[in-house]
Design a protein around this motif. Structure first.
Motif: not given
Length: 268
Positions: A133-138, A160-168
């Motif tokens: 159910s998890r989605q991108l925040p606002g 930023g990809g090493t953080l952004t990719v796992p976050f997404l």
């Protein structure tokens, strides 16, 4: 500058472009340890070697990010609303992070870089599944996340990809789309980071010729010329390589780079 020196930068730019397109990482994770090694081998001032590697990497990521995001956009793999919402925090966090990095010596920065990269690699290997159910925040959530990503990106000069990719991926974005969106987010990180490092190195003494602030421009130009053309090739591979193999390759890359950084900095 001898030809071999320039050849190293051209080769590094070509490899960086492929990995940037393939993993959406901007290329800083590759450039920083390699540039640190090259600068150290050519007897650049020891106290400036890592800061120059960080700054030069950030500046070189700009054209790489442009080429990479264009290629991923052509594959419809960029969530542009998320990019727009996260960018204000990215710009602020990255610019602020360059001031923190400029006041740290090489060894603490190298330790942080290596531990961070190894931690991200472990996360990718463990492959923990997000809640369905998890989605991108606002807007607020993405901007706050962007600020954190920006600060860490400035400290280790990554796109930023090493953080952004796992976050997404944690927000249930598919890996190919997470990589494409990360590539787009890497552009404001690179611009803000490069400007910050130029400003912080402006009055430093004992820097080599052809530098502006901490940015060493011969390396930037040579790497950018190659990475701009090879990043689209990496982006094509990202949409063809099976996701499990892509995650393993990503993790191995980060782990190897973290070890190389420690060897280079603590070996001098």
């Amino acid at each position: 500058m001898d030809f071999s020196f320039l050849f190293y930068f051209l080769l590094l730019g070509a490899l960086t472009g492929i990995f940037a397109g393939l993993f959406g990482i901007g290329g800083g994770g590759i450039m920083v340890p390699v540039l640190t090694f090259i600068f150290a081998q050519h007897q650049f001032p020891t106290e400036h070697v890592l800061h120059m590697a960080l700054a030069t990497s950030m500046a070189a990521i700009v054209p790489t990010a442009i080429a990479s995001l264009r290629a991923h956009h052509q594959h419809n793999a960029v969530i542009w609303p998320a990019v727009l919402k996260i960018t204000p925090g990215i710009l602020l966090g990255t610019f602020a992070g360059t001031f923190v990095a400029s006041y740290l010596s090489a060894k603490p920065l190298a330790i942080f870089f290596s531990c961070f990269m190894a931690g991200v690699a472990l996360q990718m290997v463990l492959n923990r599944k997000p809640h369905a159910s998890r989605q991108l925040p606002g807007m607020i959530g993405l901007s706050s996340t962007g600020a954190g990503i920006g600060v860490i990106s400035a400290l280790v000069a990554i796109g930023g990809g090493t953080l952004t990719v796992p976050f997404l991926v944690w927000c249930n974005v598919s890996l190919p789309v997470a990589i494409g969106t990360s590539a787009a987010i890497g552009l404001p990180i690179a611009i803000s980071g490069a400007l910050g490092y130029i400003l912080n190195g402006w009055n430093q003494i004992n820097l080599p010729d052809y530098t502006l602030g901490y940015v060493y421009w011969p390396a930037v130009i040579a790497m950018a010329c190659m990475s701009f053309f090879t990043a689209p090739l990496g982006a094509k591979l990202a949409h063809r390589v099976p996701i499990p193999q892509l995650k393993k390759l990503f993790a191995l890359l980060l782990l190897g780079l973290s070890i190389q950084m420690l060897i280079t900095v603590f070996g001098h």
